[in-house]
Design a protein around this motif. Structure first.
Motif, PDB file in Angstrom:
ATOM      1  N   CYS A 297      64.703 -76.094   6.208  1.00 17.52           N
ATOM      2  CA  CYS A 297      64.406 -77.825   6.722  1.00 17.52           C
ATOM      3  C   CYS A 297      64.441 -78.235   5.733  1.00 17.52           C
ATOM      4  CB  CYS A 297      62.290 -77.152   5.681  1.00 17.52           C
ATOM      5  SG  CYS A 297      61.367 -77.987   6.817  1.00 17.52           S
ATOM      6  N   THR A 298      64.430 -79.066   6.660  1.00 13.74           N
ATOM      7  CA  THR A 298      65.534 -80.743   6.383  1.00 13.74           C
ATOM      8  C   THR A 298      64.191 -82.207   6.621  1.00 13.74           C
ATOM      9  OG1 THR A 298      66.591 -81.590   8.206  1.00 13.74           O
ATOM     10  CG2 THR A 298      68.005 -80.126   6.793  1.00 13.74           C
ATOM     11  N   ALA A 299      62.767 -81.843   6.632  1.00 11.32           N
ATOM     12  CA  ALA A 299      61.791 -83.157   6.956  1.00 11.32           C
ATOM     13  C   ALA A 299      61.754 -83.138   5.437  1.00 11.32           C
ATOM     14  CB  ALA A 299      61.092 -82.183   7.785  1.00 11.32           C
ATOM     15  N   PRO A 300      61.295 -84.722   5.730  1.00  5.98           N
ATOM     16  CA  PRO A 300      60.730 -85.369   4.434  1.00  5.98           C
ATOM     17  C   PRO A 300      59.635 -84.381   4.573  1.00  5.98           C
ATOM     18  CG  PRO A 300      61.586 -86.719   5.499  1.00  5.98           C
ATOM     19  CD  PRO A 300      61.008 -85.870   6.630  1.00  5.98           C
ATOM     20  N   PHE A 301      59.322 -84.521   2.749  1.00  8.99           N
ATOM     21  CA  PHE A 301      57.992 -83.499   2.495  1.00  8.99           C
ATOM     22  C   PHE A 301      56.603 -84.148   2.602  1.00  8.99           C
ATOM     23  CE2 PHE A 301      60.110 -81.341  -1.422  1.00  8.99           C
ATOM     24  CZ  PHE A 301      60.182 -79.915  -0.489  1.00  8.99           C
ATOM     25  N   SER A 302      56.478 -85.395   2.985  1.00 13.50           N
ATOM     26  CA  SER A 302      55.528 -86.454   3.596  1.00 13.50           C
ATOM     27  C   SER A 302      55.267 -85.501   4.577  1.00 13.50           C
ATOM     28  CB  SER A 302      55.739 -86.965   3.408  1.00 13.50           C
ATOM     29  OG  SER A 302      56.743 -87.672   4.413  1.00 13.50           O
ATOM     30  N   ALA A 303      56.186 -85.406   5.167  1.00 16.08           N
ATOM     31  CA  ALA A 303      55.679 -84.755   6.857  1.00 16.08           C
ATOM     32  C   ALA A 303      56.073 -83.026   6.612  1.00 16.08           C
ATOM     33  CB  ALA A 303      56.748 -84.352   7.869  1.00 16.08           C
ATOM     34  N   VAL A 304      56.623 -82.433   5.661  1.00  9.13           N
ATOM     35  CA  VAL A 304      55.753 -80.866   5.409  1.00  9.13           C
ATOM     36  C   VAL A 304      55.146 -80.544   4.534  1.00  9.13           C
ATOM     37  CG1 VAL A 304      57.123 -78.748   3.760  1.00  9.13           C
ATOM     38  CG2 VAL A 304      58.719 -80.321   5.207  1.00  9.13           C
ATOM     39  N   ARG A 305      54.146 -81.556   4.602  1.00  6.29           N
ATOM     40  CA  ARG A 305      52.646 -80.796   4.278  1.00  6.29           C
ATOM     41  C   ARG A 305      51.861 -80.968   5.101  1.00  6.29           C
ATOM     42  NH1 ARG A 305      54.112 -85.011  -0.277  1.00  6.29           N
ATOM     43  NH2 ARG A 305      53.854 -86.539   0.632  1.00  6.29           N
ATOM     44  N   ASP A 306      52.722 -81.052   6.474  1.00  2.00           N
ATOM     45  CA  ASP A 306      51.192 -80.946   7.941  1.00  2.00           C
ATOM     46  C   ASP A 306      51.621 -79.757   8.764  1.00  2.00           C
ATOM     47  OD1 ASP A 306      49.742 -83.358   7.428  1.00  2.00           O
ATOM     48  OD2 ASP A 306      51.551 -84.343   8.167  1.00  2.00           O
ATOM     49  N   ILE A 307      52.983 -78.818   7.459  1.00  4.17           N
ATOM     50  CA  ILE A 307      53.349 -77.159   8.292  1.00  4.17           C
ATOM     51  C   ILE A 307      53.323 -76.063   7.210  1.00  4.17           C
ATOM     52  CG2 ILE A 307      55.594 -76.544   8.975  1.00  4.17           C
ATOM     53  CD1 ILE A 307      57.051 -78.529   9.119  1.00  4.17           C
ATOM     54  N   LYS A 308      51.723 -75.352   8.033  1.00  4.31           N
ATOM     55  CA  LYS A 308      51.398 -74.264   7.407  1.00  4.31           C
ATOM     56  C   LYS A 308      52.356 -72.809   7.308  1.00  4.31           C
ATOM     57  CE  LYS A 308      48.501 -70.758   7.850  1.00  4.31           C
ATOM     58  NZ  LYS A 308      47.177 -69.958   8.580  1.00  4.31           N
ATOM     59  N   ILE A 309      52.924 -72.810   5.903  1.00  2.92           N
ATOM     60  CA  ILE A 309      53.812 -72.423   5.565  1.00  2.92           C
ATOM     61  C   ILE A 309      53.683 -70.703   4.668  1.00  2.92           C
ATOM     62  CG2 ILE A 309      56.321 -71.476   3.759  1.00  2.92           C
ATOM     63  CD1 ILE A 309      56.142 -75.202   3.608  1.00  2.92           C
ATOM     64  N   SER A 310      53.670 -69.493   5.818  1.00  3.21           N
ATOM     65  CA  SER A 310      53.171 -68.548   4.782  1.00  3.21           C
ATOM     66  C   SER A 310      55.015 -67.171   4.262  1.00  3.21           C
ATOM     67  CB  SER A 310      52.978 -67.281   6.084  1.00  3.21           C
ATOM     68  OG  SER A 310      51.632 -68.090   6.109  1.00  3.21           O
ATOM     69  N   PRO A 311      55.053 -66.946   3.248  1.00  2.00           N
ATOM     70  CA  PRO A 311      53.959 -67.010   2.308  1.00  2.00           C
ATOM     71  C   PRO A 311      53.485 -68.609   1.260  1.00  2.00           C
ATOM     72  CG  PRO A 311      55.474 -66.391   1.263  1.00  2.00           C
ATOM     73  CD  PRO A 311      55.718 -66.005   2.947  1.00  2.00           C
ATOM     74  N   SER A 312      52.590 -69.064   0.950  1.00  3.85           N
ATOM     75  CA  SER A 312      52.429 -70.133   0.688  1.00  3.85           C
ATOM     76  C   SER A 312      53.827 -70.579  -0.598  1.00  3.85           C
ATOM     77  CB  SER A 312      51.197 -70.441   0.776  1.00  3.85           C
ATOM     78  OG  SER A 312      49.838 -71.057   2.154  1.00  3.85           O
ATOM     79  N   PRO A 313      54.135 -72.357  -0.657  1.00  2.00           N
ATOM     80  CA  PRO A 313      54.817 -71.806  -1.859  1.00  2.00           C
ATOM     81  C   PRO A 313      53.559 -72.325  -3.090  1.00  2.00           C
ATOM     82  CG  PRO A 313      55.640 -73.179   0.291  1.00  2.00           C
ATOM     83  CD  PRO A 313      54.271 -72.831   0.574  1.00  2.00           C
ATOM     84  N   THR A 314      54.148 -72.070  -3.958  1.00  2.00           N
ATOM     85  CA  THR A 314      53.192 -72.031  -5.517  1.00  2.00           C
ATOM     86  C   THR A 314      53.650 -72.470  -6.683  1.00  2.00           C
ATOM     87  OG1 THR A 314      54.251 -69.513  -5.985  1.00  2.00           O
ATOM     88  CG2 THR A 314      52.082 -69.575  -4.589  1.00  2.00           C
ATOM     89  N   GLY A 315      52.446 -72.959  -7.485  1.00  3.22           N
ATOM     90  CA  GLY A 315      53.031 -73.727  -8.686  1.00  3.22           C
ATOM     91  C   GLY A 315      53.710 -74.588  -8.460  1.00  3.22           C
ATOM     92  N   LYS A 316      55.117 -74.532  -9.314  1.00  6.32           N
ATOM     93  CA  LYS A 316      56.103 -76.255  -9.352  1.00  6.32           C
ATOM     94  C   LYS A 316      57.009 -76.544  -8.031  1.00  6.32           C
ATOM     95  CE  LYS A 316      56.213 -76.683 -14.509  1.00  6.32           C
ATOM     96  NZ  LYS A 316      57.504 -76.932 -15.989  1.00  6.32           N
ATOM     97  N   GLN A 317      57.234 -75.483  -7.049  1.00  8.38           N
ATOM     98  CA  GLN A 317      56.767 -75.423  -6.174  1.00  8.38           C
ATOM     99  C   GLN A 317      56.674 -76.583  -5.119  1.00  8.38           C
ATOM    100  OE1 GLN A 317      59.113 -72.691  -3.318  1.00  8.38           O
ATOM    101  NE2 GLN A 317      60.538 -73.778  -2.214  1.00  8.38           N
TER     102      GLN A 317
END
Length: 485
Positions: A297-317
C-alpha cells in the motif's frame, strides 16, 4: 539493468496487453487470486514497487483510485498549456528516478530560466537587489543579506546537528525532535527570520514541524551520493544539475506505467483490506473483491485512514496511520498577457507576507516567462480551499493586483489545483511533527499481519523528494520478494 526502450516498442507492448497509459480493458474481476502482489497507488512509489516486482517475475496488479496515474506527480493539461502542479524537480543524485526516465525513454531538460523573486513584505515592494538595505527588511545582523525565500536553509544548516545521515533517528539525536520555530529561536534566529521562514517553508507551520525532520531533509539535499544511496547507472546529470521532465512530470509516471505488463487499473478506489494467513482480499468501492498473495500500500496515510483494514493495526503502527500529517498546497495558475515585470522593473516572481505567499514564474524554451504558479501553502491553502475555483481565481487575482499594481490587466486566470481537496491524497508532502521521530517513525513502514506492506514518501528514511518515493517502493518490493518470491 534493462536497456532503454523506444517509445514505439513500449507502446506496442502496452497495446498488446490491452493497457495504454493506465487505461484498463474491460474484464470481470472475481474474488479468486488475480495477482501475486497488488500494489495500491500508482504514484512514483507504487510504480517503482510494481516495476521491481515485475522484473523478478511476479505477477503484479496496480490499483489507482484516481482517473490518472502519478499520485502527487501531476501535470495539468488544458487548452492553455501544460502546468506541473506536483513534484517536479529531478535532483542531480536521484539515481532511481533518472534510471526510470532512461528505461521509459523520457527526456529530461534543464531549467529554462532564472527564477528570481521580488518582495512585498512589511507593506513595501522591494527589488531583490535592494533587499539587504531596505527599510522593509526587518531581519537582524547577518540575516539581512539573505533573501527571504533562502532564509531557512542556511540558518538551519548552520546549526544542523546531523553528522551521519544514517544515524539521524538515533537516541542521541532525538533531543532535537522539537518544534522548528523553538529550535531556530534557541539558536539565535530573529523573530522576523522565523516569521519569513514560515512563509516559504513547505509545512503547516514551524511550531508543528520537527526540527530534526527538517534537518534530515536538508542534510540529504546537500549531500552527493554516498554509502547506501550510491547508484552506478544514471546516477546524476552529466553536469550535476537539477532537471525537469520534458512535457511535465506526468510524462515520466505515464512512461513508467507503460512498462508494466499488466498496466494500471484506474478508478479503482480501495475500501477494505483483509489480511489472512494465505493471502489478502482487497475490496473496491465498486463492490468487487480482488485477491493476492500480498499487498503493498503506497497511498498516503491520510487516505489509508479511510480504508478498513482487518485485522486492525494496533499500538504505535495505528498511531502512525492515524496521526500522520500532510501539508496543504493549492496551485493557482495564470498566464501573463503582458510583461508586467517590465512595467515595474522587478523580477516576475513574488514573495509576500500576504495571503499570496509565493508566485513562481516559469519559462519557455526561449527563456521568456510563460506561466505563473501562485503557490499557497499551509494556512493560506486551508483558507482558500473553502472556496470554489471561480472564487479562488478571483480572490487571488485581486490580491495580486493590490500587491503589485503592474499586474492589473496583465493576468489571464487559467485554473486551480488543490492537493487538500484531492480525496485520494488530502494533502501534499508528509511532515513529521515534534516528538514523532521517536513515537512514529519506526512504525511508518512496519509490515502488518505478515502480508500488508507500506511504502510511500511518508515512510522515507534518508532520501528526499521523488527519489524518496521511488526508494520506498523498491524497499518494500524487496521485502515481498525476500519473503514470498
Amino acid at each position: 539493468m534493462k536497456k532503454s526502450v523506444s517509445r514505439r516498442s513500449f507502446l506496442a507492448a502496452t497495446m498488446a496487453t490491452g493497457f495504454v497509459a493506465g487505461i484498463a480493458p474491460k474484464r470481470t474481476w472475481g474474488a479468486t487470486k488475480v495477482a501475486d502482489v497488488i500494489v495500491i497507488g500508482a504514484g512514483m512509489s507504487g510504480l517503482s514497487a510494481a516495476i521491481s516486482l515485475q522484473d523478478q517475475g511476479l505477477n503484479v496488479l496496480v490499483l489507482e483510485a484516481d482517473s490518472r496515474v502519478g499520485g502527487r506527480c501531476y501535470t495539468m493539461r488544458n487548452s492553455s498549456g501544460t502546468f506541473d502542479c506536483g513534484a517536479t524537480t529531478i535532483g542531480p543524485y536521484y539515481g532511481l528516478v533518472r534510471t526510470y526516465a532512461a528505461i521509459a525513454d523520457v527526456d529530461l531538460s534543464l531549467p529554462r530560466g532564472r527564477d528570481r523573486f521580488s518582495y512585498h513584505i512589511n507593506g513595501g515592494f522591494v527589488h531583490p537587489d535592494a533587499w539587504e538595505n531596505s527599510e522593509y527588511n526587518r531581519l537582524v545582523g547577518e540575516e539581512r543579506a539573505i533573501l527571504p525565500e533562502r532564509l531557512e536553509f542556511p540558518i538551519l544548516m548552520k546549526h544542523n546537528k546531523i553528522d551521519d545521515l544514517a544515524a539521524w533517528s538515533s537516541p542521541e539525536m532525538l533531543r532535537y525532535d522539537v518544534p522548528l520555530d523553538m529550535y531556530l529561536r534557541e539558536h539565535g534566529a530573529s523573530e522576523e527570520a522565523i516569521r519569513l521562514i514560515g512563509l516559504t517553508s513547505n509545512t503547516m507551520g514551524l511550531s508543528s514541524t520537527s526540527a530534526l525532520f527538517q534537518m534530515r531533509e536538508f542534510t540529504r539535499l546537500s549531500l552527493p551520493q554516498s554509502g547506501s544511496q550510491k547508484r552506478e547507472v544514471y546516477a546524476a546529470g552529466k553536469d550535476g544539475s537539477y532537471h525537469y521532465v520534458k512535457g511535465g512530470t506526468s510524462v515520466l509516471v505515464e512512461g513508467m506505467a507503460g512498462l508494466l505488463k499488466s498496466g494500471v487499473r484506474t478508478n479503482a478506489a480501495v475500501t477494505s483490506i483483509l489480511v489472512e494467513k494465505d493471502g489478502v482480499d482487497v475490496g473496491l468501492a465498486s463492490g468487487e473483491t480482488l485477491r493476492a498473495g500480498s499487498v503493498i500500500c503506497t497511498a498516503p496515510f491520510s487516505a489509508v485512514r479511510d480504508i478498513k483494514i482487518s485485522p486492525s493495526p494496533t499500538g504505535k503502527q495505528k498511531l502512525a496511520i492515524d496521526r500522520s500529517a500532510y501539508t496543504l498546497t493549492t496551485h493557482v495558475i495564470f498566464l501573463p498577457k503582458k510583461p508586467y515585470w517590465d512595467r515595474d522593473g522587478h523580477p516576475a516572481g513574488l514573495v509576500s507576507d500576504d495571503l499570496i505567499e509565493r508566485v513562481f514564474a516559469h519559462y519557455d524554451d526561449e527563456g521568456k516567462v510563460s506561466w505563473l504558479d501562485v503557490w499557497l501553502n499551509g494556512a493560506a491553502a486551508a483558507e482558500v480551499d473553502t472556496y470554489d475555483k471561480t472564487q479562488i481565481l478571483a480572490l487571488t487575482q485581486q490580491r495580486l493586483e493590490a500587491l503589485r499594481p503592474s499586474m492589473k490587466g496583465a493576468l489571464e486566470p487559467v485554473d486551480v489545483y488543490s492537493w487538500g481537496q484531492n480525496p485520494y491524497v488530502k494533502g501534499n508532502k508528509y511532515i513529521m511533527r515534534p516528538g514523532e521521530a521517536a513515537s512514529m517513525f519506526p512504525y511508518l513502514s512496519e509490515t502488518h499481519a505478515g502480508r500488508l506492506f507500506f511504502a510511500g514518501e511518508h515512510t522515507r528514511d534518508t532520501e528526499a523528494g521523488l527519489e524518496a518515493a521511488a526508494a520506498t517502493g523498491v524497499r518494500e518490493a524487496s521485502k515481498v520478494i525476500e519473503r514470498f518470491g
